[in-house]
Design an enzyme around this catalytic site. Structure first.
Site, PDB file in Angstrom:
ATOM      1  CE  LYS A  21      -3.344   0.570  -1.275  1.00  0.00           C
ATOM      2  NZ  LYS A  21      -4.452   0.120  -0.105  1.00  0.00           N
TER       3      LYS A  21
ATOM      4  CE1 TYR B  88      -4.214  -1.333  -5.280  1.00  0.00           C
ATOM      5  CE2 TYR B  88      -4.946  -3.704  -5.418  1.00  0.00           C
ATOM      6  CZ  TYR B  88      -4.725  -2.526  -4.469  1.00  0.00           C
ATOM      7  OH  TYR B  88      -4.723  -2.535  -3.204  1.00  0.00           O
TER       8      TYR B  88
ATOM      9  CB  SER C  68      -1.049   0.073   1.223  1.00  0.00           C
ATOM     10  OG  SER C  68      -1.976  -0.956   0.848  1.00  0.00           O
TER      11      SER C  68
ATOM     12  CE1 TYR D  82      -3.598  -0.165   4.554  1.00  0.00           C
ATOM     13  CE2 TYR D  82      -2.086  -0.786   6.522  1.00  0.00           C
ATOM     14  CZ  TYR D  82      -2.387  -0.826   5.135  1.00  0.00           C
ATOM     15  OH  TYR D  82      -1.690  -1.381   4.194  1.00  0.00           O
TER      16      TYR D  82
ATOM     17  CB  VAL E 262      -0.127  -5.874   4.465  1.00  0.00           C
ATOM     18  CG1 VAL E 262      -1.364  -5.109   4.722  1.00  0.00           C
ATOM     19  CG2 VAL E 262      -0.157  -6.360   2.886  1.00  0.00           C
TER      20      VAL E 262
END
Length: 313
Positions: free
Chosen positions: A72, A197, A69, A249, A267
């Site tokens: 992103k 992605y 992540s 998160y 993660v």
């Protein structure tokens, strides 16, 4: 980095890291992506870089890991550079969700069904569809080259085993993508969007690469080592705001209070953070807490921030 702070960090960091490493036993390595389950639970490493080329590292900072992540943040920036704010935020919102990063709840409950922000999975899948390119391969190549430029490392590449593992096990992400497709949020074929992605999530780095990428953000898009502007300042401002509000998160508020720095976790156990105008920081610790963040990494960053008064607040 002042000589005094350099000396204090060099002296204290190894012992503090080993104290934080004890917390790894309280977490778990991510296993929902099978390839990530192979990571070492007790690994912990950190790399800190400043604008003069001074670096400090401790622990297992040389081990490779995938960005997950963390990527992103940078695909959001690339989409903004490709299309501008109006186009990007027509398709994705700007607010925290308070839900898990892979939740579908808000997509179903809130009109018009756009993802709440670019750092949850639904938002990042939407952003992946906005990267310019004729096909998934061209889009993915642009992402990879952008990441290499920011990290000043042209050897960064995909971990194909992790990419294949994500592709095979990513059923919830596929569900999110089909929901977005049904609502007209993404226009391209679902498999094409997910290829982009999954690929950017599987880009493999080490702590030094993350620290170098963070350093560019810490200096508002300018590479302080070369003086070259790599990202428009406005888009860095947007990215850092999302990192504060959504980057850890649904523990982002807690992290803002305890550490007080823009950050993004993944993660695989990675955390990218920075002290604006001073340092870029890359960290890895695959043992995760219940919120999906490196349990020992968060502990170490909290101690560093409080000792050196790094909090923005």
């Amino acid at each position: 980095m002042s000589q005094e702070q350099m000396e204090r960090l060099t002296t204290l960091l190894p012992d503090w890291l080993e104290t934080s490493r004890l917390h790894t036993s309280q977490g778990k390595v991510a296993s929902y992506i099978p390839e990530l389950a192979k990571s070492s639970q007790d690994a912990l490493g950190i790399f800190i870089a400043d604008s003069q080329g001074k670096v400090i590292s401790a622990g297992d900072c040389g081990i490779p890991f995938t960005m997950q992540s963390i990527s992103k943040v940078f695909t959001l920036i690339l989409a903004l550079m490709d299309h501008g704010e109006e186009a990007v935020f027509f398709n994705v919102g700007k607010e925290p969700t308070g839900d898990d990063f892979d939740s579908m709840i808000k997509l179903e409950l809130v009109e018009p069904g756009i993802p709440f922000n670019p750092l949850i999975n639904a938002g990042a899948i939407t952003v992946s569809s906005l990267i310019s390119g004729e096909n998934p391969q061209e889009k993915s190549e642009r992402v990879l080259q952008f990441f290499r430029k920011l990290a000043a490392n042209d050897k960064i590449d995909y971990n194909l085993a992790v990419y294949e593992s994500e592709t095979e096990s990513g059923h919830l992400n596929r569900s999110l993508a089909y929901f977005l497709k049904q609502n007209g949020i993404i226009k391209d074929p679902v498999d094409d969007v997910l290829e982009v992605y999954f690929r950017h999530c599987s880009i493999e780095v080490n702590c030094a690469d993350l620290a170098r990428m963070a350093l560019v953000l810490a200096f508002d898009g300018v590479d302080p080592c070369s003086g070259e502007e790599l990202i428009p300042r406005r888009y860095v401002q947007i990215a850092k705001t999302f990192m504060i509000t959504c980057g850890m998160y649904n523990a982002s508020g807690e992290f803002a209070i305890d550490v007080g720095l823009p950050a993004k976790s993944g993660v695989s156990g990675g955390i990218l953070t920075m002290v604006p105008g001073q340092y870029g920081i890359g960290l890895v610790g695959p043992s995760l807490n219940k919120r999906g963040n490196s349990i020992a990494g968060v502990h170490l960053l909290e101690r560093l921030s409080k000792e050196f008064d790094w909090s923005l607040f």
